[in-house]
Write an enzyme that holds these catalytic residues in place. Structure first.
Site, PDB file in Angstrom:
ATOM      1  CG  LEU A 124      49.151  52.107  49.177  1.00 42.23           C
ATOM      2  CD1 LEU A 124      50.643  51.977  49.399  1.00 42.23           C
ATOM      3  CD2 LEU A 124      48.844  51.737  47.732  1.00 42.23           C
ATOM      4  N   GLY A 130      45.734  51.652  42.352  1.00 46.35           N
ATOM      5  CA  GLY A 130      46.296  50.337  42.623  1.00 46.35           C
ATOM      6  C   GLY A 130      47.760  50.382  42.268  1.00 46.35           C
ATOM      7  CB  ILE A 156      42.193  46.814  53.527  1.00 48.21           C
ATOM      8  CG1 ILE A 156      42.187  48.148  52.771  1.00 48.21           C
ATOM      9  CG2 ILE A 156      43.290  46.789  54.599  1.00 48.21           C
ATOM     10  CD1 ILE A 156      43.359  48.386  51.813  1.00 48.21           C
ATOM     11  CD  GLN A 278      60.947  10.044  28.550  1.00 47.41           C
ATOM     12  OE1 GLN A 278      60.611  10.514  27.463  1.00 47.41           O
ATOM     13  NE2 GLN A 278      62.188   9.695  28.818  1.00 47.41           N
ATOM     14  CD  GLU A 363      52.705  42.519  50.224  1.00 49.29           C
ATOM     15  OE1 GLU A 363      52.177  42.292  51.300  1.00 49.29           O
ATOM     16  OE2 GLU A 363      53.882  42.915  50.116  1.00 49.29           O
ATOM     17  N   GLY A 364      51.768  44.681  44.702  1.00 47.83           N
ATOM     18  CA  GLY A 364      52.360  45.103  43.435  1.00 47.83           C
ATOM     19  C   GLY A 364      52.222  43.963  42.447  1.00 47.83           C
TER      20      GLY A 364
END
Lengths: 389, 263
Positions: A124, A130, A156, A278, A363-364
């Site tokens: 894509l 993008g 890709i 801690q 993927e976004g």
């Protein structure tokens, strides 16, 4: 935590954990260094029937859903998300065919993908497109019984390694977003070639290449669904795949937490194991809490999505967003817990920190996920008649 | 082609402890694994199945919980599994074990090839494979690292020896014992694992095998463990130091003083 998994789901966890422990962990550092594509592991995953987890049985798969796939990806990702991404990317490439392909197309490609004989990939992104998918320039022009593709796809995943590509191209420029369509392109199609392999910060075992189409002629029946369906297919595919990216994040966070806690128990400073301080305890506590919260969200979303509800974009985006951010944070803090040792390549957290960054980008981007969630909230509350004031 | 693979459950040698009083293995809390050499045997059989087609039956003798080890091999792709379990088999030495396993192979009738690991990592005797071959009256090859299946009812095996590799043609039916070089064991497949979970595992006792009770278990064993003990620490030790020439001279004088013949 007990997530009340079925026998089969536990088996998937057991099997993928075994592969992660015995086959991936021993080679991950070497593959990261050499940037070699993990073909041997892909062969093992194929033999283990894992490529077909989410594919229906009639197409040679195991008939599971998004949840089963997430369980596998999580365990593999705990060892190496570079390798797990190579595995998961085949699913991303398969979804357009699985969700929208004709029966004939499914019969042709899905059994090959389910058996792992051939990997798939999803094309894509372009240099100018993008986050803004509407900027794509690759074109597909119908010519008799063929389409002719021209243009290129950038970054890709599995490019050059996969043999089956789901590719988005413009079929009618005048129609704007409604003028894009998805096609299946195969390695060996005339006019289809690959650019150089990219050098990356992380997930270096995965392959990232440019796809180049120069008068690439493919049969017209490689069109997925109908012309103009491209954007819908892309969005529905991402909805399905995003929990899987979240699961990679859960795995990576767990992997980093495991190393950090084990190290903190062994490392002695000021005559005490550092886990007794801690400053370290609180850091580990936050890492563990967020990792578990992230897992709970991914599992809930994946199970919900497998019940096939109508609206899934918001929860799918939440899953990807939260688990990606948590993975980045936990990996960074794991390096901090290990201090100087964590910064060295002798320990795996340095790689995990480099790897984690991609989870907030591909993927976004996580900014796009927030956009989706925001827009969905606006829609959702717009439909309500009730006031909360 | 019908291949039988013999496996044994052994304590995971990574965590073995010896009881200081009884000098026996502490089995409590120690996980059992399939003898690693037997895993190469399973892999060897499955490779033949992948390449030439074969039916693979996995065979073990042991308590009821040994069924789990068999189930694991079904998860790897073995077709069937048989557990030999009977109180009458308890206390078997290698001969009684071989007698019982051979009887099971004979009962199956149509077996072309038996594959065993070269030895079990608990007893380390390497006897059961060759003994079975003797009892079945079939040719056998030990320390095999490669098996090629020919069409003519024979196999070609590559044996690892101290001197090098020997290549043998072996007429079927036959038995081989195998070593690591045969190939890393595969991971299970999800389909096989699911089938294995539900698979019925045949359990054969002596009523199925019909052996003379005097030839099985403790009664059928030529050897019995009378006592287990740790070797005494050697008392005096002499460590030689200095240059090599000097050490050789010291050693020579030492041996001469000890009246070693010829010096």
């Amino acid at each position: 935590m007990d997530y009340f998994l079925t026998e089969e789901q536990k088996m998937i966890q057991e099997l993928t954990e075994q592969i992660a422990r015995e086959k991936i962990r021993p080679v991950r550092a070497e593959l990261d260094e050499s940037e070699q594509f993990p073909w041997e592991i892909m062969r093992i995953l194929a033999q283990a029937d894992l490529f077909g987890l989410y594919i229906p049985e009639q197409y040679g798969g195991m008939g599971g859903g998004i949840f089963e796939n997430c369980l596998a990806v999580e365990k593999l990702g705990a060892a190496c998300i570079g390798i797990a991404t190579s595995f998961a990317a085949s699913g991303l490439g398969a979804y357009p065919i699985l969700l929208f392909g004709s029966e004939e197309m499914k019969q042709k490609y899905l059994p090959q993908i389910a058996s792992g004989k051939r990997l798939a990939a999803f094309g894509l992104t372009e240099p100018g497109a993008g986050s803004d998918v509407s900027g794509i320039r690759t074109t597909a022009v119908k010519d008799g019984d063929s389409y002719i593709l021209n243009g290129s796809k950038q970054w890709i995943t599995n490019g050059g390694e996969s043999e089956i590509y789901s590719v988005l191209a413009i079929t009618d420029k005048a129609k704007g977003p409604r003028g894009a369509s998805f096609f299946v392109v195969e390695t060996g199609d005339p006019g289809f070639s690959f650019g150089k392999k990219e050098k990356k910060l992380g997930i270096r075992a995965s392959a990232t290449r440019e796809l180049i189409f120069q008068d690439c002629r493919i049969p017209a029946d490689r069109l997925i669904a109908k012309e103009g369906m491209g954007f819908v297919i892309a969005m529905k595919t991402f909805d399905k795949s995003r929990p899987g990216i979240g699961a990679l994040g859960v795995g990576l966070a767990q992997g980093a937490l495991d190393v950090a806690v084990e190290y903190a128990r062994k490392r002695v400073q000021f005559d005490k194991p550092i886990i007794s301080f801690q400053a370290i305890q609180h850091k580990l506590a936050d890492m563990a809490t967020k990792t578990e919260a992230s897992r709970a969200l991914i599992y809930s979303v994946a199970r919900y999505m497998d019940s096939e509800p109508r609206e899934v974009s918001k929860v799918a985006a939440m899953a990807k967003l939260y688990a990606g951010d948590v993975a980045m944070e936990v990996a960074t803090n794991a390096v901090q817990v290990l201090g100087g040792y964590g910064y060295m390549k002798d320990y795996p957290v340095e790689k995990m920190m480099r790897d984690a960054k991609i989870l907030q980008i591909y993927e976004g981007t996580n900014e796009i996920q927030r956009n989706i969630i925001g827009q969905e909230l606006n829609k959702e509350y717009g439909r309500l008649k009730e006031s909360f004031f | 082609m019908h291949i039988v693979v013999c496996i044994k459950q052994v304590p995971d040698t990574k965590n073995v402890r010896i009881d200081p009083d009884t000098h026996t293995l502490v089995r409590q809390g120690v996980e059992s694994i399939i003898n690693p050499f037997d895993m190469f045997a399973v892999e060897g059989a499955l490779k033949i199945k992948d390449e030439n087609g074969a039916r693979v039956t996995v065979l073990t003798m042991g308590p009821p919980q040994a069924a789990e080890a068999l189930r694991d091999t079904l998860g790897l792709g073995a077709d069937d599994a048989v557990l030999l379990s009977d109180r009458a088999f308890a206390g078997s030495d290698t001969w009684a074990t071989s007698t019982t396993l051979a009887a099971a192979v004979r009962k199956m009738g149509d077996v072309d090839l038996v594959i065993c690991g070269k030895q079990a990592v608990d007893g380390d005797t390497a006897q059961v494979g060759p003994e079975m071959a003797a009892l079945l009256d079939v040719p056998f090859a030990t320390f095999v690292k490669k098996i090629d299946v020919a069409r003519s009812g024979s196999i070609t095996v590559h044996r690892q020896t101290d001197e090098g590799t020997e290549v043998w043609k072996v007429q079927l039916p036959a038995l081989v014992t195998v070593i690591k070089e045969l190939g890393e064991p595969r991971v299970p497949s999800l389909r096989h694992k699911m089938r294995a979970k539900k698979a019925e595992i045949a359990v054969w006792g002596n009523s199925e095998l019909g052996l003379d009770p005097n030839s099985t278990g403790l009664c059928g064993s030529f050897t019995q463990v009378v006592r287990v003990f740790s070797p005494q620490r050697r008392g005096s030790r002499v460590q030689l130091e200095g240059s090599i020439e000097n050490q050789v001279e010291q050693l020579f004088q030492y041996l001469k003083k000890a009246r070693v013949p010829g010096l």
